[in-house]
Design a protein around this motif. Sequence first.
Motif, PDB file in Angstrom:
ATOM      1  N   ILE A 167     -45.843   6.983 -18.737  1.00  0.00           N
ATOM      2  CA  ILE A 167     -45.582   5.583 -19.073  1.00  0.00           C
ATOM      3  C   ILE A 167     -46.068   5.326 -20.494  1.00  0.00           C
ATOM      4  CG2 ILE A 167     -46.069   3.179 -18.500  1.00  0.00           C
ATOM      5  CD1 ILE A 167     -46.478   4.032 -15.633  1.00  0.00           C
ATOM      6  N   PRO A 168     -45.145   5.192 -21.448  1.00  0.00           N
ATOM      7  CA  PRO A 168     -45.564   4.864 -22.817  1.00  0.00           C
ATOM      8  C   PRO A 168     -45.817   3.375 -22.973  1.00  0.00           C
ATOM      9  CG  PRO A 168     -43.192   5.179 -22.738  1.00  0.00           C
ATOM     10  CD  PRO A 168     -43.705   5.416 -21.341  1.00  0.00           C
ATOM     11  N   MET A 169     -46.838   3.029 -23.723  1.00  0.00           N
ATOM     12  CA  MET A 169     -47.158   1.634 -24.005  1.00  0.00           C
ATOM     13  C   MET A 169     -47.934   1.577 -25.311  1.00  0.00           C
ATOM     14  SD  MET A 169     -50.162   1.133 -21.141  1.00  0.00           S
ATOM     15  CE  MET A 169     -49.473   2.319 -19.970  1.00  0.00           C
ATOM     16  N   GLY A 170     -47.904   0.424 -25.953  1.00  0.00           N
ATOM     17  CA  GLY A 170     -48.652   0.324 -27.193  1.00  0.00           C
ATOM     18  C   GLY A 170     -48.347  -0.944 -27.955  1.00  0.00           C
ATOM     19  N   PHE A 171     -48.742  -0.955 -29.206  1.00  0.00           N
ATOM     20  CA  PHE A 171     -48.565  -2.123 -30.052  1.00  0.00           C
ATOM     21  C   PHE A 171     -48.397  -1.670 -31.495  1.00  0.00           C
ATOM     22  CE2 PHE A 171     -53.054  -1.177 -29.703  1.00  0.00           C
ATOM     23  CZ  PHE A 171     -53.510  -1.249 -31.010  1.00  0.00           C
ATOM     24  N   GLY A 172     -47.917  -2.586 -32.331  1.00  0.00           N
ATOM     25  CA  GLY A 172     -47.718  -2.250 -33.723  1.00  0.00           C
ATOM     26  C   GLY A 172     -47.557  -3.481 -34.588  1.00  0.00           C
ATOM     27  N   LEU A 173     -47.384  -3.241 -35.862  1.00  0.00           N
ATOM     28  CA  LEU A 173     -47.151  -4.294 -36.849  1.00  0.00           C
ATOM     29  C   LEU A 173     -45.956  -3.876 -37.691  1.00  0.00           C
ATOM     30  CD1 LEU A 173     -48.304  -6.978 -37.959  1.00  0.00           C
ATOM     31  CD2 LEU A 173     -49.585  -5.610 -39.633  1.00  0.00           C
ATOM     32  N   ARG A 174     -44.907  -4.701 -37.693  1.00  0.00           N
ATOM     33  CA  ARG A 174     -43.642  -4.342 -38.348  1.00  0.00           C
ATOM     34  C   ARG A 174     -43.440  -5.162 -39.616  1.00  0.00           C
ATOM     35  NH1 ARG A 174     -40.308  -4.236 -34.112  1.00  0.00           N
ATOM     36  NH2 ARG A 174     -40.379  -1.957 -34.034  1.00  0.00           N
ATOM     37  N   LEU A 175     -43.062  -4.480 -40.683  1.00  0.00           N
ATOM     38  CA  LEU A 175     -42.781  -5.095 -41.978  1.00  0.00           C
ATOM     39  C   LEU A 175     -41.298  -4.976 -42.291  1.00  0.00           C
ATOM     40  CD1 LEU A 175     -43.717  -6.273 -44.759  1.00  0.00           C
ATOM     41  CD2 LEU A 175     -44.044  -3.898 -45.500  1.00  0.00           C
ATOM     42  N   LYS A 176     -40.693  -6.077 -42.666  1.00  0.00           N
ATOM     43  CA  LYS A 176     -39.283  -6.086 -43.066  1.00  0.00           C
ATOM     44  C   LYS A 176     -39.196  -5.845 -44.568  1.00  0.00           C
ATOM     45  CE  LYS A 176     -35.361  -9.266 -43.434  1.00  0.00           C
ATOM     46  NZ  LYS A 176     -34.879 -10.635 -43.126  1.00  0.00           N
ATOM     47  N   LEU A 177     -38.695  -4.659 -44.940  1.00  0.00           N
ATOM     48  CA  LEU A 177     -38.531  -4.341 -46.359  1.00  0.00           C
ATOM     49  C   LEU A 177     -37.254  -4.942 -46.926  1.00  0.00           C
ATOM     50  CD1 LEU A 177     -39.632  -0.591 -46.428  1.00  0.00           C
ATOM     51  CD2 LEU A 177     -41.002  -2.639 -46.884  1.00  0.00           C
ATOM     52  N   ASP A 179     -33.027  -6.561 -45.302  1.00  0.00           N
ATOM     53  CA  ASP A 179     -32.266  -6.903 -44.109  1.00  0.00           C
ATOM     54  C   ASP A 179     -31.938  -5.674 -43.270  1.00  0.00           C
ATOM     55  OD1 ASP A 179     -32.298  -9.544 -44.813  1.00  0.00           O
ATOM     56  OD2 ASP A 179     -30.330  -9.498 -45.791  1.00  0.00           O
ATOM     57  N   ASN A 180     -31.929  -4.503 -43.882  1.00  0.00           N
ATOM     58  CA  ASN A 180     -31.489  -3.295 -43.192  1.00  0.00           C
ATOM     59  C   ASN A 180     -32.577  -2.244 -42.994  1.00  0.00           C
ATOM     60  OD1 ASN A 180     -28.753  -4.182 -43.003  1.00  0.00           O
ATOM     61  ND2 ASN A 180     -28.486  -3.668 -45.169  1.00  0.00           N
ATOM     62  N   VAL A 181     -33.779  -2.506 -43.467  1.00  0.00           N
ATOM     63  CA  VAL A 181     -34.853  -1.517 -43.350  1.00  0.00           C
ATOM     64  C   VAL A 181     -36.142  -2.205 -42.896  1.00  0.00           C
ATOM     65  CG1 VAL A 181     -36.213   0.262 -44.494  1.00  0.00           C
ATOM     66  CG2 VAL A 181     -33.840  -0.118 -45.187  1.00  0.00           C
ATOM     67  N   ARG A 182     -36.754  -1.645 -41.849  1.00  0.00           N
ATOM     68  CA  ARG A 182     -38.018  -2.149 -41.340  1.00  0.00           C
ATOM     69  C   ARG A 182     -38.981  -0.971 -41.152  1.00  0.00           C
ATOM     70  NH1 ARG A 182     -35.709  -6.014 -36.430  1.00  0.00           N
ATOM     71  NH2 ARG A 182     -34.454  -7.423 -37.740  1.00  0.00           N
ATOM     72  N   VAL A 183     -40.263  -1.229 -41.339  1.00  0.00           N
ATOM     73  CA  VAL A 183     -41.285  -0.206 -41.159  1.00  0.00           C
ATOM     74  C   VAL A 183     -42.354  -0.749 -40.227  1.00  0.00           C
ATOM     75  CG1 VAL A 183     -43.036   1.220 -42.264  1.00  0.00           C
ATOM     76  CG2 VAL A 183     -40.876   0.791 -43.435  1.00  0.00           C
ATOM     77  N   GLY A 184     -42.657   0.003 -39.174  1.00  0.00           N
ATOM     78  CA  GLY A 184     -43.686  -0.405 -38.240  1.00  0.00           C
ATOM     79  C   GLY A 184     -44.825   0.595 -38.191  1.00  0.00           C
ATOM     80  N   LEU A 185     -46.050   0.110 -38.217  1.00  0.00           N
ATOM     81  CA  LEU A 185     -47.239   0.937 -38.015  1.00  0.00           C
ATOM     82  C   LEU A 185     -47.683   0.716 -36.581  1.00  0.00           C
ATOM     83  CD1 LEU A 185     -49.558   2.734 -39.072  1.00  0.00           C
ATOM     84  CD2 LEU A 185     -50.745   0.622 -39.730  1.00  0.00           C
ATOM     85  N   GLU A 186     -47.732   1.786 -35.765  1.00  0.00           N
ATOM     86  CA  GLU A 186     -47.973   1.571 -34.346  1.00  0.00           C
ATOM     87  C   GLU A 186     -48.848   2.649 -33.716  1.00  0.00           C
ATOM     88  OE1 GLU A 186     -43.870   1.553 -32.912  1.00  0.00           O
ATOM     89  OE2 GLU A 186     -44.252   3.466 -31.917  1.00  0.00           O
ATOM     90  N   LEU A 187     -49.459   2.263 -32.600  1.00  0.00           N
ATOM     91  CA  LEU A 187     -50.200   3.173 -31.738  1.00  0.00           C
ATOM     92  C   LEU A 187     -49.531   3.161 -30.373  1.00  0.00           C
ATOM     93  CD1 LEU A 187     -52.532   4.949 -30.726  1.00  0.00           C
ATOM     94  CD2 LEU A 187     -53.855   2.839 -30.379  1.00  0.00           C
ATOM     95  N   GLY A 188     -49.078   4.320 -29.922  1.00  0.00           N
ATOM     96  CA  GLY A 188     -48.449   4.429 -28.624  1.00  0.00           C
ATOM     97  C   GLY A 188     -49.199   5.405 -27.736  1.00  0.00           C
ATOM     98  N   ILE A 189     -49.665   4.948 -26.584  1.00  0.00           N
ATOM     99  CA  ILE A 189     -50.365   5.818 -25.656  1.00  0.00           C
ATOM    100  C   ILE A 189     -49.448   6.143 -24.478  1.00  0.00           C
ATOM    101  CG2 ILE A 189     -52.637   4.967 -26.312  1.00  0.00           C
ATOM    102  CD1 ILE A 189     -52.631   3.226 -23.830  1.00  0.00           C
ATOM    103  N   ARG A 190     -49.678   7.302 -23.866  1.00  0.00           N
ATOM    104  CA  ARG A 190     -48.874   7.737 -22.725  1.00  0.00           C
ATOM    105  C   ARG A 190     -49.782   7.961 -21.521  1.00  0.00           C
ATOM    106  NH1 ARG A 190     -46.362   7.256 -27.633  1.00  0.00           N
ATOM    107  NH2 ARG A 190     -44.187   7.967 -27.550  1.00  0.00           N
ATOM    108  N   LYS A 191     -49.565   7.177 -20.488  1.00  0.00           N
ATOM    109  CA  LYS A 191     -50.264   7.381 -19.226  1.00  0.00           C
ATOM    110  C   LYS A 191     -49.514   8.450 -18.431  1.00  0.00           C
ATOM    111  CE  LYS A 191     -52.546   6.675 -15.337  1.00  0.00           C
ATOM    112  NZ  LYS A 191     -52.069   7.898 -14.649  1.00  0.00           N
ATOM    113  N   THR A 192     -50.163   9.591 -18.207  1.00  0.00           N
ATOM    114  CA  THR A 192     -49.537  10.657 -17.432  1.00  0.00           C
ATOM    115  C   THR A 192     -50.074  10.618 -15.999  1.00  0.00           C
ATOM    116  OG1 THR A 192     -51.125  12.477 -17.714  1.00  0.00           O
ATOM    117  CG2 THR A 192     -49.605  12.028 -19.553  1.00  0.00           C
ATOM    118  N   PHE A 193     -49.488  11.442 -15.158  1.00  0.00           N
ATOM    119  CA  PHE A 193     -49.894  11.524 -13.763  1.00  0.00           C
ATOM    120  C   PHE A 193     -50.325  12.947 -13.421  1.00  0.00           C
ATOM    121  CE2 PHE A 193     -46.990   8.030 -14.337  1.00  0.00           C
ATOM    122  CZ  PHE A 193     -47.635   6.978 -13.690  1.00  0.00           C
ATOM    123  N   THR A 194     -50.892  13.617 -14.420  1.00  0.00           N
ATOM    124  CA  THR A 194     -51.413  14.963 -14.249  1.00  0.00           C
ATOM    125  C   THR A 194     -52.728  15.105 -14.991  1.00  0.00           C
ATOM    126  OG1 THR A 194     -50.997  17.333 -14.572  1.00  0.00           O
ATOM    127  CG2 THR A 194     -50.088  15.833 -16.218  1.00  0.00           C
TER     128      THR A 194
END
Length: 279
Positions: A167-177, A179-194
């Motif tokens: 299960i991936p989940m996380g948060f980030g901050l997105r910057l609009k450079l 109308d056609n280009v966006r950059v996001g800085l994010e942390l995504g964690i994965r909850k595994t079942f093993t």
Amino acid sequence: MRFILSVVLVTVMTTYVRAQSFFVNVDAGVANYDGELQQKRYTFSQAHPGGGLGIGYEVSPHVILSTGFLFTEISGADKNSSNPGAVARNLSFNTNIFEWNFRGEYQLFDLSDRSLSPYIFGGLAVFHFNPWATDPTGNKVYLHPLSTEGEGLAPDRPVYHLTQVAIPMGFGLRLKLSDNVRVGLELGIRKTFTGYLDDVHGNYFDEATLFNARGPEAVTMAFRSNELPAHSNATYPPPTWRRGTGGDDWYYFTGIRISFRIGGTDYTHNHMGCPTRIL
């Protein structure tokens, strides 16, 4: 009146549909994991570079659906721990991670009239891993076939699968450079079942049974304390001794996501605050 309302409704719906956009997403960053062979829950120590590619669909100014692939690596080693007991255990692992993911994002602000917005995401992923370590002579050895903790050799030691759901989940901050280009800085964690991302999870397994079923290499890779000069006389532990903590492992990816618009259009606002269509 009904005719006018119908025309207005159709116009709004048409505008909304045309405003929807597709994006190509490019991910780059570093990965790490939380498990028995990593001392801290979140750290850049022993991190590895990774990257991904996918596509996103802007359902509304606040909701984005995306899917894509991620390729990276995670590792851990007891020798890097500050815990003397962990150092004496002397285990290590590496594994590549191949992941397909689907996620939904909620973006707090509409980037058609703002340049920056925080966002959160969650979803579902399928990933493949295959832990390995180097033996005392420096050769690469895959650990799954060795059943180092007796997986598949006793009813209470089931075999773990190398392809699993997370299960991936996380948060980030997105910057609009633009109308056609966006950059996001994010942390995504994965909850595994093993608990076997690192091939370390529960108790040691009976040495004689492991030797007879999987051979001497399995015994060598299951217990490695005696490879250290300070513990050269250490003997193989009984099955009552803990090898791992018994919890599930997590892995996480920290980096940037660059999104390139490939369909649809964006809005700007004129000086009176009314939306103006960019064609």
